[in-house]
Design a protein around this motif. Structure first.
Motif, PDB file in Angstrom:
ATOM      1  N   GLU A   1       0.799  -1.222  -0.046  1.00  0.00           N
ATOM      2  CA  GLU A   1       0.078   0.007   0.011  1.00  0.00           C
ATOM      3  C   GLU A   1       0.906   1.278   0.019  1.00  0.00           C
ATOM      4  O   GLU A   1       0.390   2.379  -0.658  1.00  0.00           O
ATOM      5  N   ARG A   2       1.907   1.316   0.683  1.00  0.00           N
ATOM      6  CA  ARG A   2       2.709   2.355   0.854  1.00  0.00           C
ATOM      7  C   ARG A   2       3.424   2.657  -0.731  1.00  0.00           C
ATOM      8  O   ARG A   2       3.511   3.608  -1.334  1.00  0.00           O
ATOM      9  N   ALA A   3       3.900   1.584  -1.293  1.00  0.00           N
ATOM     10  CA  ALA A   3       4.492   1.559  -2.555  1.00  0.00           C
ATOM     11  C   ALA A   3       3.461   2.187  -3.647  1.00  0.00           C
ATOM     12  O   ALA A   3       3.722   3.062  -4.349  1.00  0.00           O
ATOM     13  N   VAL A   4       2.325   1.623  -3.656  1.00  0.00           N
ATOM     14  CA  VAL A   4       1.049   2.292  -4.436  1.00  0.00           C
ATOM     15  C   VAL A   4       1.037   3.677  -4.108  1.00  0.00           C
ATOM     16  O   VAL A   4       0.924   4.660  -5.139  1.00  0.00           O
ATOM     17  N   ALA A   5       0.814   4.132  -3.132  1.00  0.00           N
ATOM     18  CA  ALA A   5       0.740   5.463  -2.517  1.00  0.00           C
ATOM     19  C   ALA A   5       1.719   6.355  -2.906  1.00  0.00           C
ATOM     20  O   ALA A   5       1.692   7.323  -3.678  1.00  0.00           O
ATOM     21  N   ASN A   6       3.210   5.877  -2.997  1.00  0.00           N
ATOM     22  CA  ASN A   6       4.301   6.673  -3.159  1.00  0.00           C
ATOM     23  C   ASN A   6       4.229   6.668  -4.866  1.00  0.00           C
ATOM     24  O   ASN A   6       4.660   7.647  -5.384  1.00  0.00           O
ATOM     25  N   PHE A   7       3.815   5.670  -5.308  1.00  0.00           N
ATOM     26  CA  PHE A   7       3.748   5.471  -7.152  1.00  0.00           C
ATOM     27  C   PHE A   7       2.688   6.675  -7.445  1.00  0.00           C
ATOM     28  O   PHE A   7       2.942   7.187  -8.539  1.00  0.00           O
ATOM     29  N   GLU A   8       1.619   6.715  -6.791  1.00  0.00           N
ATOM     30  CA  GLU A   8       0.554   7.563  -7.278  1.00  0.00           C
ATOM     31  C   GLU A   8       0.877   9.011  -7.031  1.00  0.00           C
ATOM     32  O   GLU A   8       0.404   9.936  -7.653  1.00  0.00           O
TER      33      GLU A   8
ATOM     34  N   GLY B   1       7.566   7.507  -5.927  1.00  0.00           N
ATOM     35  CA  GLY B   1       8.346   6.213  -6.140  1.00  0.00           C
ATOM     36  C   GLY B   1       7.939   5.665  -7.518  1.00  0.00           C
ATOM     37  O   GLY B   1       7.341   6.366  -8.294  1.00  0.00           O
ATOM     38  N   ASN B   2       8.725   4.612  -8.061  1.00  0.00           N
ATOM     39  CA  ASN B   2       8.642   4.236  -9.258  1.00  0.00           C
ATOM     40  C   ASN B   2       7.752   2.991  -9.597  1.00  0.00           C
ATOM     41  O   ASN B   2       7.465   2.261  -8.298  1.00  0.00           O
ATOM     42  N   ILE B   3       7.477   2.339 -10.653  1.00  0.00           N
ATOM     43  CA  ILE B   3       6.727   1.422 -11.012  1.00  0.00           C
ATOM     44  C   ILE B   3       7.515   0.153 -10.423  1.00  0.00           C
ATOM     45  O   ILE B   3       6.809  -0.831 -10.006  1.00  0.00           O
ATOM     46  N   GLY B   4       8.779   0.056 -10.313  1.00  0.00           N
ATOM     47  CA  GLY B   4       9.669  -1.188 -10.077  1.00  0.00           C
ATOM     48  C   GLY B   4       9.406  -1.260  -8.502  1.00  0.00           C
ATOM     49  O   GLY B   4       9.335  -2.449  -8.151  1.00  0.00           O
ATOM     50  N   GLU B   5       9.519  -0.275  -7.833  1.00  0.00           N
ATOM     51  CA  GLU B   5       9.055  -0.474  -6.183  1.00  0.00           C
ATOM     52  C   GLU B   5       7.958  -0.918  -5.937  1.00  0.00           C
ATOM     53  O   GLU B   5       7.533  -1.706  -5.252  1.00  0.00           O
ATOM     54  N   LYS B   6       6.750  -0.434  -6.761  1.00  0.00           N
ATOM     55  CA  LYS B   6       5.554  -1.011  -6.430  1.00  0.00           C
ATOM     56  C   LYS B   6       5.510  -2.329  -7.001  1.00  0.00           C
ATOM     57  O   LYS B   6       4.802  -3.332  -6.274  1.00  0.00           O
ATOM     58  N   SER B   7       5.975  -2.937  -8.090  1.00  0.00           N
ATOM     59  CA  SER B   7       5.880  -4.108  -8.553  1.00  0.00           C
ATOM     60  C   SER B   7       6.660  -5.178  -7.524  1.00  0.00           C
ATOM     61  O   SER B   7       6.183  -6.196  -7.230  1.00  0.00           O
ATOM     62  N   GLN B   8       7.760  -4.599  -7.122  1.00  0.00           N
ATOM     63  CA  GLN B   8       8.467  -5.465  -5.989  1.00  0.00           C
ATOM     64  C   GLN B   8       7.837  -5.705  -4.889  1.00  0.00           C
ATOM     65  O   GLN B   8       7.581  -6.872  -4.328  1.00  0.00           O
ATOM     66  N   ALA B   9       6.922  -4.506  -4.221  1.00  0.00           N
ATOM     67  CA  ALA B   9       6.425  -4.737  -3.061  1.00  0.00           C
ATOM     68  C   ALA B   9       5.137  -5.672  -3.431  1.00  0.00           C
ATOM     69  O   ALA B   9       4.506  -6.390  -2.472  1.00  0.00           O
ATOM     70  N   GLN B  10       4.505  -5.601  -4.567  1.00  0.00           N
ATOM     71  CA  GLN B  10       3.471  -6.466  -5.032  1.00  0.00           C
ATOM     72  C   GLN B  10       3.764  -7.808  -5.145  1.00  0.00           C
ATOM     73  O   GLN B  10       3.089  -8.737  -4.512  1.00  0.00           O
ATOM     74  N   SER B  11       4.828  -8.113  -5.495  1.00  0.00           N
ATOM     75  CA  SER B  11       5.371  -9.473  -5.839  1.00  0.00           C
ATOM     76  C   SER B  11       5.843 -10.114  -4.293  1.00  0.00           C
ATOM     77  O   SER B  11       5.516 -11.368  -4.070  1.00  0.00           O
ATOM     78  N   ALA B  12       6.469  -9.331  -3.349  1.00  0.00           N
ATOM     79  CA  ALA B  12       6.725  -9.640  -2.057  1.00  0.00           C
ATOM     80  C   ALA B  12       5.478  -9.886  -1.430  1.00  0.00           C
ATOM     81  O   ALA B  12       5.273 -11.127  -0.751  1.00  0.00           O
ATOM     82  N   TRP B  13       4.442  -9.047  -1.442  1.00  0.00           N
ATOM     83  CA  TRP B  13       3.008  -9.515  -0.939  1.00  0.00           C
ATOM     84  C   TRP B  13       2.335 -10.801  -1.394  1.00  0.00           C
ATOM     85  O   TRP B  13       2.128 -11.602  -0.557  1.00  0.00           O
ATOM     86  N   ALA B  14       2.552 -11.109  -2.705  1.00  0.00           N
ATOM     87  CA  ALA B  14       2.003 -12.224  -3.185  1.00  0.00           C
ATOM     88  C   ALA B  14       2.894 -13.422  -2.716  1.00  0.00           C
ATOM     89  O   ALA B  14       2.150 -14.475  -2.506  1.00  0.00           O
ATOM     90  N   ASN B  15       4.206 -13.371  -2.509  1.00  0.00           N
ATOM     91  CA  ASN B  15       4.988 -14.578  -2.037  1.00  0.00           C
ATOM     92  C   ASN B  15       4.369 -14.689  -0.409  1.00  0.00           C
ATOM     93  O   ASN B  15       4.482 -15.756  -0.151  1.00  0.00           O
ATOM     94  N   PHE B  16       4.312 -13.758   0.217  1.00  0.00           N
ATOM     95  CA  PHE B  16       3.978 -13.795   1.696  1.00  0.00           C
ATOM     96  C   PHE B  16       2.642 -14.454   1.758  1.00  0.00           C
ATOM     97  O   PHE B  16       2.483 -15.342   2.655  1.00  0.00           O
ATOM     98  N   ARG B  17       1.699 -14.165   0.860  1.00  0.00           N
ATOM     99  CA  ARG B  17       0.408 -14.769   0.837  1.00  0.00           C
ATOM    100  C   ARG B  17       0.583 -16.262   0.214  1.00  0.00           C
ATOM    101  O   ARG B  17      -0.130 -17.097   1.028  1.00  0.00           O
ATOM    102  N   ALA B  18       1.374 -16.473  -0.493  1.00  0.00           N
ATOM    103  CA  ALA B  18       1.560 -17.987  -0.997  1.00  0.00           C
ATOM    104  C   ALA B  18       2.163 -18.776   0.200  1.00  0.00           C
ATOM    105  O   ALA B  18       1.711 -19.704   0.641  1.00  0.00           O
ATOM    106  N   SER B  19       3.079 -18.078   1.174  1.00  0.00           N
ATOM    107  CA  SER B  19       3.852 -18.838   2.293  1.00  0.00           C
ATOM    108  C   SER B  19       2.497 -19.089   3.428  1.00  0.00           C
ATOM    109  O   SER B  19       2.614 -20.015   4.097  1.00  0.00           O
ATOM    110  N   GLN B  20       1.682 -18.067   3.386  1.00  0.00           N
ATOM    111  CA  GLN B  20       0.673 -18.182   4.482  1.00  0.00           C
ATOM    112  C   GLN B  20      -0.195 -18.870   4.024  1.00  0.00           C
ATOM    113  O   GLN B  20      -0.725 -19.754   4.887  1.00  0.00           O
ATOM    114  N   ILE B  21      -0.593 -19.316   2.820  1.00  0.00           N
ATOM    115  CA  ILE B  21      -1.535 -20.568   2.465  1.00  0.00           C
ATOM    116  C   ILE B  21      -0.669 -21.794   2.674  1.00  0.00           C
ATOM    117  O   ILE B  21      -1.580 -22.816   3.162  1.00  0.00           O
ATOM    118  N   GLY B  22       0.378 -21.908   2.280  1.00  0.00           N
ATOM    119  CA  GLY B  22       1.341 -23.076   2.516  1.00  0.00           C
ATOM    120  C   GLY B  22       1.158 -23.572   4.277  1.00  0.00           C
ATOM    121  O   GLY B  22       1.075 -24.700   4.626  1.00  0.00           O
TER     122      GLY B  22
END
Length: 193
Positions: free
Chosen positions: A54-61, A65-86
Motif C-alpha cells: 500500500e505504501r509503494a502504491v501511494a508513493n507511486f501515485e 516512487g517508481n513502478i519498480g518499487e510498486k512491482s517489487q512490493a506487490q511481488s513480495a506481498w504475493a509471495n507472503f500470501r503464498a507462504s501463508q496459504i502453505g
C-alpha cells in the motif's frame, strides 16, 4: 530359560509399541504447535507485506516512487500470501495427523487447540544419566539384551547337545535280613552292636 526370555521379550515389545504410540502423540502435538506458530508468523508477515505494498502504491501515485518499487512490493506481498496459504495447509495436515493418531473423526467441526506453551529456558542435560535411564527403561535396548541372552542360552544348549553322552548308573543294595551284599558276600556284624 528360553521360554522365560521369550516371555520377557514379548512384554518389552508390547511396552515398546505403547511407548512409540505415546511418543508419536507427543511429536504430533508439538508439530501442531509449530504449525500454529508458523501460521501466526506468516499472517503477520503477509500483513506487513500488504502494508508495504500500500505504501509503494501511494508513493507511486504521488510520484515519489517508481513502478519498480510498486512491482517489487506487490511481488513480495504475493509471495507472503503464498507462504501463508502453505502454512495454513500444513496446519490442517498436522491437525489431521494428530486426529488420526488419537482415533478422532477426520473433521467434526471442532479444532484442536494446543494450550501448552513451549518452554523458553534452555534445559541442562546430564548425558550420563540419560544413558543410564536408557539402559534401564528403553524397551528396544532391553529386548536386544534379551536376544543376546537367548542366543547365549541357545549356544550353550547346542554345545551341550554336541557333547558325547555319558550314561552311568550305580546300584547299591543291601539285604539287611540275610546280611549279604548283592555280590553274595556275608557281612560280619560288630560284636559291640
Amino acid at each position: 530359560v528360553l521360554a522365560r526370555i521369550d516371555t520377557e521379550r514379548s512384554f518389552y515389545q508390547l511396552k515398546s509399541s505403547v511407548q512409540r504410540l505415546v511418543q508419536s502423540v507427543i511429536d504430533a502435538y508439538w508439530a501442531l504447535v509449530f504449525a500454529r506458530t508458523d501460521v501466526i508468523a506468516r499472517r503477520a508477515q503477509t500483513q506487513q507485506g500488504y502494508e508495504a505494498y500500500e505504501r509503494a502504491v501511494a508513493n507511486f501515485e504521488t510520484k515519489r516512487g517508481n513502478i519498480g518499487e510498486k512491482s517489487q512490493a506487490q511481488s513480495a506481498w504475493a509471495n507472503f500470501r503464498a507462504s501463508q496459504i502453505g502454512a495454513e495447509s500444513a496446519l490442517l495436515q498436522r491437525e489431521q495427523a494428530l486426529r488420526d493418531i488419537l482415533g478422532l473423526e477426520p473433521y467434526d467441526g471442532t479444532r484442536i487447540v494446543p494450550i501448552t506453551p513451549p518452554q523458553q529456558n534452555q534445559v541442562a542435560i546430564d548425558w550420563q544419566q540419560i544413558v543410564n535411564l536408557a539402559e534401564e527403561y528403553r524397551c528396544d535396548l532391553i529386548e536386544l539384551k534379551l536376544v543376546v541372552e537367548a542366543s547365549q542360552q541357545e549356544l550353550l544348549l547346542a554345545s551341550n547337545t554336541a557333547q558325547p553322552r555319558v550314561d552311568a548308573g550305580a546300584l547299591y543294595r543291601f539285604n539287611g535280613l540275610e546280611g549279604r551284599t548283592p555280590g553274595g558276600d556275608y557281612l560280619v556284624a560288630d560284636p559291640g552292636d
